[in-house]
Design a protein around this motif. Structure first.
Motif, PDB file in Angstrom:
ATOM      1  N   ASP A 242      -1.339   6.463  -3.448  1.00 53.67           N
ATOM      2  CA  ASP A 242      -2.510   5.927  -4.132  1.00 53.67           C
ATOM      3  C   ASP A 242      -3.799   6.509  -3.556  1.00 53.67           C
ATOM      4  O   ASP A 242      -4.721   6.862  -4.296  1.00 53.67           O
ATOM      5  CB  ASP A 242      -2.540   4.402  -4.029  1.00 53.67           C
ATOM      6  CG  ASP A 242      -1.455   3.739  -4.864  1.00 53.67           C
ATOM      7  OD1 ASP A 242      -0.960   4.386  -5.808  1.00 53.67           O
ATOM      8  OD2 ASP A 242      -1.109   2.582  -4.562  1.00 53.67           O
ATOM      9  N   GLU A 243      -3.875   6.600  -2.243  1.00 50.29           N
ATOM     10  CA  GLU A 243      -5.085   7.141  -1.615  1.00 50.29           C
ATOM     11  C   GLU A 243      -5.250   8.622  -1.941  1.00 50.29           C
ATOM     12  O   GLU A 243      -6.355   9.097  -2.220  1.00 50.29           O
ATOM     13  CB  GLU A 243      -5.029   6.949  -0.100  1.00 50.29           C
ATOM     14  CG  GLU A 243      -6.300   7.355   0.598  1.00 50.29           C
ATOM     15  CD  GLU A 243      -6.223   7.104   2.096  1.00 50.29           C
ATOM     16  OE1 GLU A 243      -6.929   7.825   2.816  1.00 50.29           O
ATOM     17  OE2 GLU A 243      -5.465   6.214   2.523  1.00 50.29           O
TER      18      GLU A 243
ATOM     19  N   THR B  63      -6.600   9.042  -5.503  1.00 51.95           N
ATOM     20  CA  THR B  63      -8.005   8.697  -5.708  1.00 51.95           C
ATOM     21  C   THR B  63      -8.933   9.819  -5.287  1.00 51.95           C
ATOM     22  O   THR B  63     -10.034   9.949  -5.824  1.00 51.95           O
ATOM     23  CB  THR B  63      -8.377   7.415  -4.931  1.00 51.95           C
ATOM     24  OG1 THR B  63      -8.104   7.617  -3.552  1.00 51.95           O
ATOM     25  CG2 THR B  63      -7.641   6.216  -5.465  1.00 51.95           C
ATOM     26  N   HIS B  64      -8.522  10.666  -4.351  1.00 49.76           N
ATOM     27  CA  HIS B  64      -9.361  11.759  -3.871  1.00 49.76           C
ATOM     28  C   HIS B  64      -9.025  13.089  -4.525  1.00 49.76           C
ATOM     29  O   HIS B  64      -9.667  14.098  -4.245  1.00 49.76           O
ATOM     30  CB  HIS B  64      -9.220  11.914  -2.345  1.00 49.76           C
ATOM     31  CG  HIS B  64      -9.673  10.691  -1.605  1.00 49.76           C
ATOM     32  ND1 HIS B  64     -10.955  10.225  -1.660  1.00 49.76           N
ATOM     33  CD2 HIS B  64      -8.984   9.829  -0.800  1.00 49.76           C
ATOM     34  CE1 HIS B  64     -11.054   9.141  -0.920  1.00 49.76           C
ATOM     35  NE2 HIS B  64      -9.874   8.871  -0.386  1.00 49.76           N
TER      36      HIS B  64
ATOM     37  N   ASP C 241       0.843  -1.195   0.000  1.00 44.47           N
ATOM     38  CA  ASP C 241       0.000   0.000   0.000  1.00 44.47           C
ATOM     39  C   ASP C 241       0.878   1.245   0.000  1.00 44.47           C
ATOM     40  O   ASP C 241       1.751   1.424   0.847  1.00 44.47           O
ATOM     41  CB  ASP C 241      -0.914   0.008   1.231  1.00 44.47           C
ATOM     42  CG  ASP C 241      -1.972  -1.073   1.143  1.00 44.47           C
ATOM     43  OD1 ASP C 241      -2.317  -1.453   0.006  1.00 44.47           O
ATOM     44  OD2 ASP C 241      -2.439  -1.541   2.200  1.00 44.47           O
TER      45      ASP C 241
END
Length: 101
Positions: free
Chosen positions: A9-10, A13-14, A5
């Protein structure tokens, strides 16, 4: 395939784009790309033309015609005078006399 992770990446996405792109944005991008591309050199143009199949066909036809023409010139009978023909026939240095040794 499991990847670890990644906190990026997080965030991606937002992520939201704020503001509108100008209507000429795409045209300007392509104009900048075209401005950075250099005109091909004469060597690159020559290689591009030579690598086309039609060029190979033309080059093959020209090579065959040149080869046939040179073969025709080589196999034409020599126009010898009777004197030159006699001298060649008795000359010990003629190639057919030297080959017999």
């Amino acid at each position: 395939m499991n990847t670890p992770d990644d906190p990026l990446d997080e965030l991606l996405t937002h992520w939201q784009v704020r503001g509108d792109t100008p209507p000429t944005f795409q045209r300007e991008v392509w104009a900048r790309i075209a401005a950075q591309e250099a005109e091909p050199t004469w060597k690159e143009k020559l290689c591009t033309r030579l690598l086309k199949p039609s060029s190979w066909l033309v080059a093959s036809a020209v090579a065959i015609l040149i080869g046939a023409g040179m073969a025709w010139l080589e196999t034409r009978p020599l126009q010898l005078t009777p004197y030159d023909a006699y001298v060649r026939s008795i000359s010990p240095f003629a190639s057919h006399h030297l080959a017999a040794r």
